[in-house]
Design an enzyme around this catalytic site. Structure first.
Site, PDB file in Angstrom:
ATOM      1  N   GLY A 187     -17.081   5.307  -2.832  1.00 28.42           N
ATOM      2  CA  GLY A 187     -16.155   5.987  -1.927  1.00 28.42           C
ATOM      3  C   GLY A 187     -15.621   5.088  -0.824  1.00 28.42           C
ATOM      4  O   GLY A 187     -15.199   5.556   0.220  1.00 28.42           O
ATOM      5  N   GLU A 242       0.832  -1.206   0.000  1.00 27.96           N
ATOM      6  CA  GLU A 242       0.000   0.000   0.000  1.00 27.96           C
ATOM      7  C   GLU A 242       0.864   1.251   0.000  1.00 27.96           C
ATOM      8  O   GLU A 242       1.826   1.343   0.759  1.00 27.96           O
ATOM      9  CB  GLU A 242      -0.887  -0.029   1.257  1.00 27.96           C
ATOM     10  CG  GLU A 242      -2.255   0.523   1.045  1.00 27.96           C
ATOM     11  CD  GLU A 242      -3.079  -0.325   0.069  1.00 27.96           C
ATOM     12  OE1 GLU A 242      -3.122   0.027  -1.128  1.00 27.96           O
ATOM     13  OE2 GLU A 242      -3.662  -1.324   0.511  1.00 27.96           O
ATOM     14  N   HIS A 243       0.497   2.182  -0.844  1.00 22.66           N
ATOM     15  CA  HIS A 243       1.240   3.439  -1.036  1.00 22.66           C
ATOM     16  C   HIS A 243       2.664   3.153  -1.500  1.00 22.66           C
ATOM     17  O   HIS A 243       3.600   3.866  -1.154  1.00 22.66           O
ATOM     18  CB  HIS A 243       1.223   4.295   0.251  1.00 22.66           C
ATOM     19  CG  HIS A 243      -0.138   4.867   0.521  1.00 22.66           C
ATOM     20  ND1 HIS A 243      -0.610   5.994  -0.102  1.00 22.66           N
ATOM     21  CD2 HIS A 243      -1.156   4.435   1.317  1.00 22.66           C
ATOM     22  CE1 HIS A 243      -1.849   6.241   0.310  1.00 22.66           C
ATOM     23  NE2 HIS A 243      -2.213   5.303   1.163  1.00 22.66           N
ATOM     24  N   ASP A 280      -4.636   0.863  -9.355  1.00 18.27           N
ATOM     25  CA  ASP A 280      -6.071   0.596  -9.496  1.00 18.27           C
ATOM     26  C   ASP A 280      -6.437   0.248 -10.935  1.00 18.27           C
ATOM     27  O   ASP A 280      -7.105  -0.755 -11.201  1.00 18.27           O
ATOM     28  CB  ASP A 280      -6.891   1.807  -9.030  1.00 18.27           C
ATOM     29  CG  ASP A 280      -6.590   2.165  -7.586  1.00 18.27           C
ATOM     30  OD1 ASP A 280      -5.971   1.333  -6.898  1.00 18.27           O
ATOM     31  OD2 ASP A 280      -6.963   3.267  -7.164  1.00 18.27           O
TER      32      ASP A 280
HETATM   33  C1  GLA Z   1      -5.246   4.675  -4.120  1.00 21.53           C
HETATM   34  C2  GLA Z   1      -4.499   5.036  -5.392  1.00 21.53           C
HETATM   35  C3  GLA Z   1      -3.482   3.949  -5.754  1.00 21.53           C
HETATM   36  C4  GLA Z   1      -2.590   3.602  -4.574  1.00 21.53           C
HETATM   37  C5  GLA Z   1      -3.419   3.365  -3.318  1.00 21.53           C
HETATM   38  C6  GLA Z   1      -2.557   3.198  -2.086  1.00 21.53           C
HETATM   39  O1  GLA Z   1      -6.041   3.557  -4.341  1.00 21.53           O
HETATM   40  O2  GLA Z   1      -5.403   5.238  -6.456  1.00 21.53           O
HETATM   41  O3  GLA Z   1      -2.727   4.360  -6.875  1.00 21.53           O
HETATM   42  O4  GLA Z   1      -1.619   4.579  -4.374  1.00 21.53           O
HETATM   43  O5  GLA Z   1      -4.320   4.433  -3.069  1.00 21.53           O
HETATM   44  O6  GLA Z   1      -1.798   2.041  -2.181  1.00 21.53           O
END
Ligand code: GLA
Length: 393
Positions: free
Chosen positions: A124, A33-34, A174
């Protein structure tokens, strides 16, 4: 909403019969994540909840869009010659953005469209309803106008629309998960090179439970962009010591050698998360490939702690939900998923314990936060494509 109802609505809204049908899933991220915008690895999968689009070409240049989920907005209209972002167009900016950017890139879209959308991803909730609508529009345009565009290009275009047209500086995860998803598989993606591989997720005795905090994601976009900036600041400082193009290239060991050069503690913590999470993601895939679900679960738990303590994107609701999940019997691991700041978490739970799990976590969450959580069982499905809309009579 079933297929027959959708078909009836299309006829009612647009006064015609013929249409083609498309579907793009939502996604969950198992771990990583991130890390996408930090040039690291992610490990998402597509789910069977998603966005349906029913589409027919017109003979003029009008684009008419209706969403069952935002029925109060009615039909939103524009033309192929005026596709700029309009706040009043609300959700319809996502399909408009895709049409606009495909045209800008040189693809020929010279006839208007009647479009009906229906999504069953909770809105959301951090399961990527926005990337889902972008990608369903992308595959729809590709099919209706016979556009010669490779899937990865379409995925990249979806990200550009999100970044430049919508204004959220998100990474590639995503759109990639939604565009490239495969039934019963996760995808380990190197976000720097876009090299990836599918990894079968055979849980057999376990299921993935999605837990929705039902907390609106307040200021998510601005805080997201702020985290991104903090990581860029950290990288600049580290680059004076090590030749790296992204935080994703650094091992935790290398990072720890140079981290004291980052004077700002907050910036240092953000970078620590990006680096450690990338290592966890690679280790998680190794564990999964050895069928070692327990190590996989531990890595998920560590991921949540790092997002809570170092990246600070969880917040009271996600923490309450995940911490309640950790307490339950039959839980392999639990963590937030997606951007954070509210939204959803996931847990891997023994099939036989799911009933108790839902009761207990639901009650604990309600007592701690004062609002109800929602739960869904995640089925891992395929990526975006044209579908047969089966009408059940
Ligand atoms: C959102 C963003 C992704 C990613 C996640 C965190 O979903 O759209 O690109 O950065 O946050 O992992």
């Amino acid at each position: 909403m079933n297929a027959g109802e959708l078909e009836g609505l299309f006829r009612e809204k647009f006064g015609k019969e013929g249409f083609r049908s498309f579907f793009a899933p939502g996604r969950i991220n198992l771990i990583g994540e991130h890390t996408d915008y930090n040039g690291g690895h992610v490990f998402p999968c597509a789910i069977t909840y998603g966005t349906y689009a029913l589409a027919a070409k017109r003979t003029d240049r009008m684009v008419r869009m209706y969403s069952v989920n935002f029925s109060e907005k009615g039909i939103i209209e524009c033309t192929l010659d005026e596709l700029s972002y309009h706040t009043a167009h609300d959700w319809a900016n996502y399909p408009k953005g895709m049409i606009s950017y495909l045209k800008k890139t040189g693809y020929l879209i010279e006839e208007g469209l009647d479009l009906l959308f229906y999504g069953n991803i909770p809105n959301g909730a951090g399961l990527s309803s926005s990337a889902s609508i972008e990608m369903v529009t992308g595959v729809m345009l590709q099919s209706l106008f016979a556009l010669k565009i490779d899937r990865i290009e379409l995925v990249k275009l979806g990200q550009i629309v999100e970044n430049q047209y919508i204004g959220v500086n998100s990474g590639i995860m995503d759109q990639f998960a939604i565009g490239m998803g495969k039934k019963a598989c996760g995808m380990l993606l190197d976000c720097q090179t876009l090299q990836f591989r599918y990894a079968p997720i055979q849980l057999e005795h376990h299921v993935i439970v999605i837990m929705n905090t039902n907390k609106r994601r307040v200021l998510a976009a601005s805080k997201y962009n702020e985290r991104r900036q903090e990581c860029e600041d950290a990288l600049k400082i580290l680059q004076e010591k090590v030749p790296a193009q992204s935080l994703g290239e650094l091992s935790l060991e290398t990072f720890e050698k140079y981290e004291t050069s980052i004077a700002n503690e907050i910036v240092r913590k953000r970078a620590r998360h990006a680096v450690s999470e990338n290592e966890r993601t690679i280790q998680a895939l190794e564990a999964l490939e050895k069928n070692d679900l327990y190590t996989f679960g531990e890595l998920m738990n560590d991921s949540h702690r790092s997002l809570r303590d170092d990246y600070e994107v969880t917040g009271a609701e996600l923490d309450a939900l995940v911490e309640a999940a950790w307490e339950q019997n039959g839980v392999i691991g639990a963590r937030m998923t997606g951007a954070g700041f509210g939204g959803c978490a996931i847990a891997i739970v023994e099939r036989g314990s799911v009933g108790d799990f839902l009761d207990q976590v639901g009650q604990t969450y309600l007592a701690a936060v004062g609002c109800e959580a929602s739960f869904y069982i995640a089925d891992i499905g395929d990526g975006a494509s044209e579908i047969e809309l089966e009408v059940h009579i």
